[in-house]
Design an enzyme around this catalytic site. Sequence first.
Site, PDB file in Angstrom:
ATOM      1  N   ASP A  63     -12.297 -10.086  -0.738  1.00 58.04           N
ATOM      2  CA  ASP A  63     -13.313 -10.113  -0.008  1.00 58.04           C
ATOM      3  C   ASP A  63     -14.405  -9.305  -0.705  1.00 58.04           C
ATOM      4  O   ASP A  63     -13.849  -8.291  -1.292  1.00 58.04           O
ATOM      5  CB  ASP A  63     -13.241 -10.068   1.439  1.00 58.04           C
ATOM      6  CG  ASP A  63     -12.436  -8.752   1.735  1.00 58.04           C
ATOM      7  OD1 ASP A  63     -12.305  -7.819   1.376  1.00 58.04           O
ATOM      8  OD2 ASP A  63     -12.093  -8.714   3.169  1.00 58.04           O
ATOM      9  N   GLU A 101       0.767  -1.251  -0.051  1.00 51.94           N
ATOM     10  CA  GLU A 101      -0.081   0.098  -0.046  1.00 51.94           C
ATOM     11  C   GLU A 101       1.005   1.365   0.021  1.00 51.94           C
ATOM     12  O   GLU A 101       0.703   2.154   0.854  1.00 51.94           O
ATOM     13  CB  GLU A 101      -0.803  -0.092   1.265  1.00 51.94           C
ATOM     14  CG  GLU A 101      -1.781  -1.375   1.270  1.00 51.94           C
ATOM     15  CD  GLU A 101      -2.806  -1.540   2.243  1.00 51.94           C
ATOM     16  OE1 GLU A 101      -2.666  -0.771   3.411  1.00 51.94           O
ATOM     17  OE2 GLU A 101      -3.398  -2.403   2.429  1.00 51.94           O
ATOM     18  N   ASN A 161       2.282  -5.035  -3.328  1.00 44.08           N
ATOM     19  CA  ASN A 161       0.750  -5.179  -3.234  1.00 44.08           C
ATOM     20  C   ASN A 161       0.100  -4.151  -2.683  1.00 44.08           C
ATOM     21  O   ASN A 161       0.440  -3.302  -2.104  1.00 44.08           O
ATOM     22  CB  ASN A 161       0.896  -6.152  -1.869  1.00 44.08           C
ATOM     23  CG  ASN A 161      -0.470  -6.930  -1.656  1.00 44.08           C
ATOM     24  OD1 ASN A 161      -0.898  -7.424  -2.619  1.00 44.08           O
ATOM     25  ND2 ASN A 161      -0.849  -6.859  -0.216  1.00 44.08           N
ATOM     26  N   GLU A 220      -5.873 -10.667  -1.407  1.00 42.16           N
ATOM     27  CA  GLU A 220      -6.844 -10.223  -0.318  1.00 42.16           C
ATOM     28  C   GLU A 220      -8.467 -10.180  -0.783  1.00 42.16           C
ATOM     29  O   GLU A 220      -9.210  -9.255  -0.038  1.00 42.16           O
ATOM     30  CB  GLU A 220      -6.425  -9.002   0.321  1.00 42.16           C
ATOM     31  CG  GLU A 220      -4.979  -9.113   0.500  1.00 42.16           C
ATOM     32  CD  GLU A 220      -4.317  -7.685   1.544  1.00 42.16           C
ATOM     33  OE1 GLU A 220      -5.404  -7.117   2.060  1.00 42.16           O
ATOM     34  OE2 GLU A 220      -3.211  -7.580   1.792  1.00 42.16           O
ATOM     35  N   HIS A 236     -10.200  -5.947  -2.434  1.00 43.08           N
ATOM     36  CA  HIS A 236     -11.253  -5.554  -1.362  1.00 43.08           C
ATOM     37  C   HIS A 236     -12.329  -4.768  -2.115  1.00 43.08           C
ATOM     38  O   HIS A 236     -12.097  -3.737  -2.455  1.00 43.08           O
ATOM     39  CB  HIS A 236     -10.690  -4.935  -0.368  1.00 43.08           C
ATOM     40  CG  HIS A 236      -9.632  -5.499   0.525  1.00 43.08           C
ATOM     41  ND1 HIS A 236     -10.083  -6.721   1.500  1.00 43.08           N
ATOM     42  CD2 HIS A 236      -8.357  -5.498   0.614  1.00 43.08           C
ATOM     43  CE1 HIS A 236      -9.019  -7.083   2.079  1.00 43.08           C
ATOM     44  NE2 HIS A 236      -7.916  -6.488   1.700  1.00 43.08           N
TER      45      HIS A 236
HETATM   46  O1  G3I Z   1      -3.368  -7.455  18.724  1.00 42.89           O
HETATM   47  C1  G3I Z   1      -4.240  -6.550  19.354  1.00 42.89           C
HETATM   48  C2  G3I Z   1      -4.772  -6.934  20.748  1.00 42.89           C
HETATM   49  O2  G3I Z   1      -3.608  -7.044  21.414  1.00 42.89           O
HETATM   50  C3  G3I Z   1      -5.577  -5.676  20.835  1.00 42.89           C
HETATM   51  O3  G3I Z   1      -5.982  -6.153  22.611  1.00 42.89           O
HETATM   52  C4  G3I Z   1      -6.728  -5.685  20.289  1.00 42.89           C
HETATM   53  C5  G3I Z   1      -7.785  -4.436  20.643  1.00 42.89           C
HETATM   54  O4  G3I Z   1      -8.201  -3.868  19.519  1.00 42.89           O
HETATM   55  O5  G3I Z   1      -6.369  -5.228  18.964  1.00 42.89           O
HETATM   56  C6  G3I Z   1      -5.495  -6.159  18.359  1.00 42.89           C
HETATM   57  O6  G3I Z   1      -4.946  -5.630  17.060  1.00 42.89           O
HETATM   58  C7  G3I Z   1      -5.880  -5.900  16.023  1.00 42.89           C
HETATM   59  C8  G3I Z   1      -5.316  -6.830  15.093  1.00 42.89           C
HETATM   60  O7  G3I Z   1      -5.950  -6.366  13.791  1.00 42.89           O
HETATM   61  C9  G3I Z   1      -4.964  -8.201  15.711  1.00 42.89           C
HETATM   62  O8  G3I Z   1      -6.425  -8.566  15.612  1.00 42.89           O
HETATM   63  C10 G3I Z   1      -6.084  -4.549  15.577  1.00 42.89           C
HETATM   64  O9  G3I Z   1      -6.873  -3.648  16.647  1.00 42.89           O
HETATM   65  C11 G3I Z   1      -6.746  -4.371  14.323  1.00 42.89           C
HETATM   66  O10 G3I Z   1      -6.727  -3.037  13.813  1.00 42.89           O
HETATM   67  C12 G3I Z   1      -6.226  -5.092  13.202  1.00 42.89           C
HETATM   68  O11 G3I Z   1      -6.895  -5.115  12.135  1.00 42.89           O
HETATM   69  C13 G3I Z   1      -6.116  -5.934  10.973  1.00 42.89           C
HETATM   70  C14 G3I Z   1      -5.909  -4.698   9.887  1.00 42.89           C
HETATM   71  O12 G3I Z   1      -5.415  -5.412   8.785  1.00 42.89           O
HETATM   72  C15 G3I Z   1      -5.078  -3.658  10.367  1.00 42.89           C
HETATM   73  O13 G3I Z   1      -4.881  -2.570   9.601  1.00 42.89           O
HETATM   74  C16 G3I Z   1      -7.039  -6.785  10.547  1.00 42.89           C
HETATM   75  O14 G3I Z   1      -7.210  -7.936  11.231  1.00 42.89           O
HETATM   76  C17 G3I Z   1      -6.463  -7.396   8.857  1.00 42.89           C
HETATM   77  O15 G3I Z   1      -7.379  -8.096   8.507  1.00 42.89           O
HETATM   78  C18 G3I Z   1      -6.362  -6.248   8.086  1.00 42.89           C
HETATM   79  O16 G3I Z   1      -5.674  -6.596   6.854  1.00 42.89           O
HETATM   80  C19 G3I Z   1      -5.389  -6.029   6.098  1.00 42.89           C
HETATM   81  C20 G3I Z   1      -3.904  -6.171   5.162  1.00 42.89           C
HETATM   82  O17 G3I Z   1      -3.071  -6.475   6.057  1.00 42.89           O
HETATM   83  C21 G3I Z   1      -3.672  -5.442   4.121  1.00 42.89           C
HETATM   84  N1  G3I Z   1      -4.574  -4.892   3.147  1.00 42.89           N
HETATM   85  C22 G3I Z   1      -5.941  -4.420   4.055  1.00 42.89           C
HETATM   86  C23 G3I Z   1      -6.421  -5.481   4.964  1.00 42.89           C
HETATM   87  C24 G3I Z   1      -7.669  -5.129   5.707  1.00 42.89           C
HETATM   88  O18 G3I Z   1      -7.466  -3.879   6.268  1.00 42.89           O
END
Ligand code: G3I
Length: 369
Positions: free
Chosen positions: A287, A179, A220, A285, A256
């Site tokens: 969905d 990105e 990517n 990715e 996405h």
């Molecule tokens: O691990 C912490 C945890 O310790 C904490 O208690 C909790 C509270 O909110 O957050 C946890 O972290 C979260 C993490 O996922 C793991 O679950 C983050 O808040 C959350 O923002 C994060 O979201 C991820 C996101 O990327 C971040 O931008 C999504 O799961 C993940 O699917 C998403 O994936 C991205 C790709 O990497 C890149 N392209 C877009 C795609 C969708 O956004």
Amino acid sequence: MRKMTRAVTVGAAAAGLLAVVVPNVMANSPGHEHPAKPAPGHSKPGGSDPAPLRALAQKAGIRIGTAVNSDALADEAPYEAKVGSEFSSVSPENVMKWDTVEPARGTYNYTQADALVSYAKAHGQLVRGHTLVWYNQLPSWVTSGDFTADQLRQVLHDHITSEVKHFKGKIWQWDVVNEAFNDDGSYRDDIWLQKLGPSYIEDAFRWAHQADPKAVLFINDYNIEGVNAKSTAVYDLVAKLRKEGVPLQGVGIQGHLDTQYPAPHDIATNMARFDKLGVQTAITEADVRIPLPADNTEVEAQNEAYQTLLEGCLLTRNCTDFTVWGFTDKYSWVPSTFKGEGQANIFDENYQPKTAYTALSQDLRLAGR
Ligand code: G3I
């Protein structure tokens, strides 16, 4: 030879045959009530394909992957079973990202990522490494470190080198840079661009290649499915870097999508120009989110959008894989990011295949004949 067969077959499919893919949608439409009517987007009972996606994908000459939620993989048997049975490659949804892997400078944590790599090996799956350089999910020691340019370059070098070396020989494709562009085709104004300038991108690819010369290195991004300002900026950069001998071998098209917007029907045209550059491509990715509650029209649009992405890959000679960003609505990043939207995945929350699953199966079957 097989790829030629694949392209011809799916070309015919794209030209019209796929209109018959999900026949139960009309039967579900208002005014066509039936006592056994499944909810919108759900396959008829017993209607799921007995051949798993990974078997169909193998015949079609591609890998089919999913992003994996490591907590669910460890804790939930039905989740783990589907990852193993349906998919031939996996991507860590979060556990190879910087905030997990290097939470403090020089302190590395590979516990969950190593577990996923072992799981993949045991299940005959390849691993897409995701991701080395991104503006998001950075630990605060990086974002608030007040480093000079030279210091930050060293930090980036050390992170890439350590992580790629740790997994050397075990990662099929790395999303090296994620990105890096805005939708208008300009570079994203993040910490890397601000402090290092655009040369951070080629540096990242060179360092990753030094650490694991056999891994296939990808750039990517999202919103680059069709031909537009952003995909053209990626194209121009890839052309330039390859001319300069930078070890960049792949372009990841995230996929996405949202049923509120038209599906990218020019995806095959866009991907063909990357073929001509000699790079691999992948849908990394996929969905398709829906404004809730979903009606039959939206479900049909979702099926079509999934097929548009997959057909783009199947029609592209150097497209190697199609990855969904999670496979069950039970674990999806969508509802917390897009309020009022969801049901973006190909299985429902109870691990039942949806019509989007059937649609993908049908395309894979056509391509694999
Ligand atoms: O691990 C912490 C945890 O310790 C904490 O208690 C909790 C509270 O909110 O957050 C946890 O972290 C979260 C993490 O996922 C793991 O679950 C983050 O808040 C959350 O923002 C994060 O979201 C991820 C996101 O990327 C971040 O931008 C999504 O799961 C993940 O699917 C998403 O994936 C991205 C790709 O990497 C890149 N392209 C877009 C795609 C969708 O956004």
